[in-house]
Each structure stands twice: as C-alpha cells, then as structure tokens.
Design a protein around this motif. Structure first.
Motif, PDB file in Angstrom:
ATOM      1  N   GLN A 443       0.853  -1.200   0.000  1.00 14.53           N
ATOM      2  CA  GLN A 443       0.000   0.000   0.000  1.00 14.53           C
ATOM      3  C   GLN A 443       0.893   1.256   0.000  1.00 14.53           C
ATOM      4  N   PRO A 444       0.770   2.144  -1.017  1.00 12.16           N
ATOM      5  CA  PRO A 444       1.610   3.361  -1.034  1.00 12.16           C
ATOM      6  C   PRO A 444       1.181   4.355   0.039  1.00 12.16           C
ATOM      7  N   PRO A 445       2.093   5.245   0.486  1.00 10.99           N
ATOM      8  CA  PRO A 445       1.741   6.238   1.513  1.00 10.99           C
ATOM      9  C   PRO A 445       0.768   7.276   0.970  1.00 10.99           C
ATOM     10  N   GLU A 446       0.082   7.925   1.887  1.00 15.00           N
ATOM     11  CA  GLU A 446      -0.849   8.971   1.492  1.00 15.00           C
ATOM     12  C   GLU A 446      -0.079  10.206   1.020  1.00 15.00           C
ATOM     13  N   GLU A 447      -0.785  11.021   0.227  1.00 15.07           N
ATOM     14  CA  GLU A 447      -0.156  12.240  -0.296  1.00 15.07           C
ATOM     15  C   GLU A 447       0.260  13.186   0.829  1.00 15.07           C
ATOM     16  N   LYS A 448      -0.531  13.271   1.896  1.00 13.65           N
ATOM     17  CA  LYS A 448      -0.208  14.142   3.037  1.00 13.65           C
ATOM     18  C   LYS A 448       1.086  13.702   3.713  1.00 13.65           C
ATOM     19  N   VAL A 449       1.293  12.408   3.855  1.00  8.59           N
ATOM     20  CA  VAL A 449       2.530  11.912   4.475  1.00  8.59           C
ATOM     21  C   VAL A 449       3.724  12.268   3.611  1.00  8.59           C
ATOM     22  N   ILE A 450       3.563  12.090   2.278  1.00  2.34           N
ATOM     23  CA  ILE A 450       4.671  12.455   1.379  1.00  2.34           C
ATOM     24  C   ILE A 450       4.975  13.938   1.470  1.00  2.34           C
ATOM     25  N   ARG A 451       3.948  14.751   1.530  1.00  3.18           N
ATOM     26  CA  ARG A 451       4.141  16.205   1.604  1.00  3.18           C
ATOM     27  C   ARG A 451       4.869  16.594   2.895  1.00  3.18           C
ATOM     28  N   ASP A 452       4.487  15.965   4.012  1.00  3.20           N
ATOM     29  CA  ASP A 452       5.156  16.280   5.287  1.00  3.20           C
ATOM     30  C   ASP A 452       6.613  15.850   5.268  1.00  3.20           C
ATOM     31  N   ARG A 453       6.898  14.688   4.688  1.00  2.40           N
ATOM     32  CA  ARG A 453       8.285  14.233   4.644  1.00  2.40           C
ATOM     33  C   ARG A 453       9.128  15.107   3.737  1.00  2.40           C
ATOM     34  N   LEU A 454       8.544  15.603   2.642  1.00  6.22           N
ATOM     35  CA  LEU A 454       9.283  16.503   1.762  1.00  6.22           C
ATOM     36  C   LEU A 454       9.621  17.808   2.479  1.00  6.22           C
ATOM     37  N   ARG A 455       8.677  18.346   3.227  1.00  4.63           N
ATOM     38  CA  ARG A 455       8.944  19.587   3.982  1.00  4.63           C
ATOM     39  C   ARG A 455      10.037  19.360   5.013  1.00  4.63           C
ATOM     40  N   GLU A 456       9.998  18.225   5.690  1.00  7.25           N
ATOM     41  CA  GLU A 456      11.035  17.923   6.679  1.00  7.25           C
ATOM     42  C   GLU A 456      12.409  17.838   6.011  1.00  7.25           C
ATOM     43  N   TYR A 457      12.432  17.244   4.808  1.00 10.72           N
ATOM     44  CA  TYR A 457      13.705  17.116   4.112  1.00 10.72           C
ATOM     45  C   TYR A 457      14.254  18.478   3.696  1.00 10.72           C
ATOM     46  N   VAL A 458      13.388  19.359   3.217  1.00 12.97           N
ATOM     47  CA  VAL A 458      13.835  20.707   2.844  1.00 12.97           C
ATOM     48  C   VAL A 458      14.375  21.443   4.060  1.00 12.97           C
ATOM     49  N   GLU A 459      13.696  21.324   5.201  1.00 12.19           N
ATOM     50  CA  GLU A 459      14.174  21.975   6.421  1.00 12.19           C
ATOM     51  C   GLU A 459      15.524  21.420   6.834  1.00 12.19           C
ATOM     52  N   ARG A 460      15.692  20.103   6.731  1.00 14.87           N
ATOM     53  CA  ARG A 460      16.962  19.491   7.125  1.00 14.87           C
ATOM     54  C   ARG A 460      18.086  19.931   6.205  1.00 14.87           C
ATOM     55  N   GLN A 461      17.807  20.018   4.905  1.00 14.19           N
ATOM     56  CA  GLN A 461      18.823  20.485   3.966  1.00 14.19           C
ATOM     57  C   GLN A 461      19.204  21.929   4.255  1.00 14.19           C
ATOM     58  N   ASP A 462      18.238  22.745   4.630  1.00 18.85           N
ATOM     59  CA  ASP A 462      18.520  24.141   4.937  1.00 18.85           C
ATOM     60  C   ASP A 462      19.391  24.258   6.175  1.00 18.85           C
ATOM     61  N   GLN A 463      19.123  23.470   7.188  1.00 18.37           N
ATOM     62  CA  GLN A 463      19.944  23.494   8.401  1.00 18.37           C
ATOM     63  C   GLN A 463      21.368  23.044   8.114  1.00 18.37           C
ATOM     64  N   GLU A 464      21.519  22.035   7.272  1.00 22.30           N
ATOM     65  CA  GLU A 464      22.861  21.564   6.937  1.00 22.30           C
ATOM     66  C   GLU A 464      23.654  22.639   6.208  1.00 22.30           C
ATOM     67  N   GLN A 465      22.988  23.383   5.314  1.00 25.13           N
ATOM     68  CA  GLN A 465      23.703  24.434   4.605  1.00 25.13           C
ATOM     69  C   GLN A 465      24.066  25.589   5.538  1.00 25.13           C
TER      70      GLN A 465
END
Length: 535
Positions: A443-465
């Motif tokens: 069963q694939p993840p819901e669109e909301k879960v994907i959206r939240d994980r993408l936002r978390e990844y962008v935030e993490r990339q910003d902190q690393e930079q």
C-alpha cells in the motif's frame, strides 16, 4: 573656579573636554553678556547629608568670583540619585532660528556620551503663563543612557619635545624656581620632557655644545633657549603615547549609534594613537546603514574631544574624506540610495582647528586625514562582509521558499507515480525476484505523508547548509571541514528527495527501513524527469 575666567596654565599636557577649554565658564560669560544675570549652582557629594547652593557673579575688573549667596542645606536633596551638580543660568538668544541646532547638538551628545542621561525641555512663554498649557510649541526630549562604562580619564603627561616652543621652554624654566640654580641642561631635558631618556638628554646636550652641556638652567640666555628649540625641531623623537587622551571607545560609540539611530547595520573602528605636530591624537569611527533620522546619501557626524561640531561642515577633513575619499561602491554600498551615517571622533591634546570659531579641521593635517580615511575604510570592510552574508541568507531563504512552494505539486506527482508503480508491481508480483522491490506492491503512503516528509527534508537540507556556511565563514570555535553543498538542481538532490519519500514507507513503524536506496532504476529515472519538469 566658576567665577574666575582665563586662569588655566599649560605646564602639563592632558586632553580637555570641549573645544575652548572653558566649558561652564563660557556659559557664564554668555549669560553675563546677554542678560547680566548671575549663575545658580547646586552641588551635593555622594553619601553626604548636606548639599550646597551658591549664587555667583563675575567681578570683571579683578577677574574673581563675586559670591552673592552661599548656603549649606540638609534634607530634601535636589538630586534624584542623591549626588550631582546643577548649574542654572539665564541667557538670551534666538530660539526660533537655532532650535533645530540645539536639538541636533543634544542628540549628538547622546550618541557620543551613551553613559549619561540628557533632557532638553522647552516651555514657551505662553504655556508658562497659561493654566491649560495648550501651546504646542513646548516640548521635552529625554535621551536615556544605555552604557555604564565611562571612558578612562586622561592622565597628565609631560610635553613632547616636538610640540614646544621658546615661550613654553621659558615657562618651564621659570616653574623650576630654586631648582634652576642647580639643575643642569641634560637633567632639565630628561626630567621636563617626555620621550627623552638620560642617555638621549646627554647626546642632545652635547649637540648643543660644551658650553651648554655643563651649564645650569638658570644661566641660560634667550639665545640658548632658541638653540634648544631649534634642536628639538631638527631631532627625531618617538611619538607620544595616548595615556593623556580619553576617547569614547568603540563600545560606547557603537551603543550610542544603536541607541539613537537604530540602524540595520553598524561597524566601528578605533585607530591607535598617532602624533601630529608633536601632539598625540586618536581617531574613532563608526559607519551605519539605515536607521531613523537619516536621509538617503551620506550624513556626517563630527566630534572633537567628544564635543559635536555643527557648523562649517563642508570644509572639514572628515566631510571631505567621507564624500570624496571613500569608494563606497567597492564595499557594496550606494552613496546615493543608501542611508549612510558616518561618525568620526577625534581626541587630542591640541585639535588643529581652522578659524577662530573652532568648528572644523582642515584637510592639510595629513596625519589626521590619513587616520580618518583608514578608520572609515575599516568600518566599510566590516560592513561589506555583513552585506555579503545578508545577501547569502536572503538567497537561501528565497531558495527555500521556492522549494516549499513546489512541495504540494511534487507530493501529488510522487503519490500518483507511486500508486501507478504499486498497481504495476501488484500485477507482476510473481515475476519480481528482488525481495525488497516487492515492497512496491504494498500500500503506497498517502499524499499528506509524502508532503510532510518533503517539507522535513527541505528543512533538514537548509539546516545543513547553515552549518556549512558557519564552517566556511569561520564563525564557530571548532575547525570544521568545509563541505560544498550540491546545487539544488542536481540529480543528487532529487535522489535525496526520492530517499526521503521512500522513507515514508516506514511511517508509523518502530523505526526506519533500509529501502531508502532500493528503488527501481526505471522508476527513479522517470521520477527525476518528472521533478526536473516541475522544478
């Protein structure tokens, strides 16, 4: 002291506050000339049970104070802090014409003296006689102090040999009294002047000739004094130190600018003590960008011995240097569009003023001009690094904003792609031999879960930079290896997004799975192409 005028001497060197060295005496002279009214003085020492009140006038004929009233009072201290001095006098002047200058003067005093409170109150004659006090011309300004650190007081030092003349040498000899009959010339040079050791004094005396090297000071003639003065001007001496000066300090100057102008950026710099015509001087500078009370362009604030200079600004070395001697564009500053505040304070035992008004310093003072330009330039260098850093942060914030804006579209596309891949995998589940790849058939993840994980990844990339930027600019105490971040549009970045999305398979589980890097190459290639089109 208050009622006696022109009673100073110059047997030592020390920075005096102000331009004329008269201070409250000048105010008393002004009151005497304009209204003839005496001056009232209230004074109380710290931890004292009594306070004094005087009414003084000047006896012009004898140059002595005329005490009209003298009282020692107890209780009901006139000072909020229980100590201080208050001088009250009545003067006559054109308030309408010079109101702006007075307000400007007090405001600049609050800048250069942030460790003191200043209050300026004006009550018009109509408001004073009216019970309603409705006259809008009355006003009160209060400049509160922000610093508790006062500049160190100047020390008295001996005269530097390159700054004396024949008259001063004669005064120093007359000051010796009975010592002049026993003091030799070498000892006189070593004891009465700075930067002259005993060995150097002996060499100088030998230069004057044997007839002077063994003679006592009291036997010196006018011609001998002239020879000593000529020798001082021809010889080279070490520059005097700055212990006889009392600059405001970078700390106080910065606090004063921040307190009164509230700029976006400010940089300060203090030059080491230098010498001009035998007199030591120190230049302090501050350059601010933005803030209240400044128009577009360059606004110059000048101080001499911590006193504001308001008049004849166009002829001053500080104004000419700020307007014509600095290439502002080289420091990413626009001299036409930006609000630039240039603050320069010069302290010295002898400010080389031009004219009798003592309102500006000529640009022919080469040493001072060089120090002013260097101090302003150092401030500009500091501001340039701040401007560059601010620009980088703005670019990073805009980049992050764009990425976050595309997150919903990317999440929707990933969700559709994932659902299609899952349906395809379910129809071919018996043909798939790779056990990990069979997870796509789930069963694939819901669109909301994907959206939240993408936002978390962008935030993490910003902190690393941000951490990488800190390491690159050396703003932390540890030595960190510089890692150049990958461009946002690179496939590696999108590959990271794929890993972040695939990681959503484990949402709700006890921990992350190992499927972050296990994805069909065909799916990854199609996904990358889709993201490239979206971005």
């Amino acid at each position: 002291m208050m009622g006696r005028v022109l009673a100073g001497t110059k047997y030592c060197v020390k920075q005096n506050r102000g331009k004329f060295g008269l201070g409250s005496k000048m105010a008393l002279i002004w009151a005497k000339m304009s209204t003839g009214m005496p001056v009232e003085i209230q004074s109380e020492q710290r931890n004292s049970s009594k306070w004094s009140e005087y009414v003084l006038d000047i006896d012009i004929a004898s140059n002595r104070p005329h005490i009209l009233k003298e009282e020692q009072l107890s209780g009901n201290s006139p000072f909020v802090n229980g100590h201080g001095t208050r001088v009250s006098l009545v003067i006559e002047g054109n308030w309408t014409s010079y109101r702006a200058k007075i307000v400007k003067y007090v405001r600049q005093m609050a800048v250069i003296t942030p460790y003191a409170d200043f209050r300026l109150q004006f009550v018009s004659s109509e408001a004073a006689s009216s019970t309603t006090n409705s006259d809008n011309r009355s006003f009160s300004l209060f400049f509160q102090r922000r610093a508790d650190k006062m500049p160190s007081p100047p020390l008295e030092v001996k005269h530097h040999p390159s700054s004396v003349n024949q008259l001063l040498i004669k005064q120093l000899i007359s000051q010796l009294d009975t010592k002049a009959t026993t003091m030799t010339v070498p000892k006189f040079l070593a004891s009465e002047f700075s930067n002259i050791s005993r060995a150097l004094a002996t060499r100088l005396a030998n230069e004057l000739g044997e007839d002077l090297s063994s003679r006592v000071v009291s036997e010196l003639t006018i011609d001998d004094i002239r020879r000593i003065d000529s020798l001082f001007k021809a010889a080279h001496f070490d520059p005097p130190d700055g212990s006889c000066l009392s600059p405001a300090g970078e700390y106080n100057l910065r606090l004063g600018v921040l307190k009164e102008l509230k700029p976006e950026m400010v940089a300060t710099y203090a030059e080491p003590a230098d010498v001009f015509e035998g007199h030591p001087f120190i230049v302090e500078a501050a350059v601010s960008l933005g803030g209240i009370g400044l128009a577009q362009g360059i606004t110059v604030f000048r101080f001499a011995n911590r006193i504001p200079l308001l008049f004849e600004q166009g002829n001053d070395v500080i104004t000419k240097t700020a307007n014509k001697g600095i290439n502002w564009s080289a420091y990413k500053i626009s001299s036409q569009n930006d609000k630039i505040g240039v603050f320069v304070s010069i302290v010295s035992t002898k400010i080389p003023f031009k004219g009798t008004g003592k309102e500006y310093i000529g640009d022919d003072a080469t040493a001072i001009k060089k120090a002013v330009k260097h101090a302003i330039t150092q401030c500009c260098i500091q501001l340039k690094s701040k401007i560059v850093r601010k620009g980088e942060l703005q670019i990073r914030a805009e980049r992050k904003k764009n990425l976050v804006r595309y997150v919903p579209d990317v999440a929707r596309a990933v969700s559709l792609l994932w659902n299609a891949a899952s349906l395809n995998a379910q129809s071919r589940v018996h043909e798939i031999r790779n056990a990990e790849a069979k997870m796509l058939a789930g069963q694939p993840p819901e669109e909301k879960v994907i959206r939240d994980r993408l936002r978390e990844y962008v935030e993490r990339q910003d902190q690393e930079q941000v951490l990488e930027h800190i390491a690159a600019t050396g703003r932390d105490d540890q030595t960190v290896k510089l890692v150049v971040p990958a461009p946002r549009v690179s496939p590696e970045f999108y590959g990271g997004l794929i890993s972040a999305v695939i990681g959503t398979r484990s949402v709700g589980a006890s921990g992350p799975t190992q499927t972050d890097s296990l994805v069909d190459l065909k799916v990854e290639f199609s996904f990358l192409k889709r993201l490239q089109a979206l971005m």
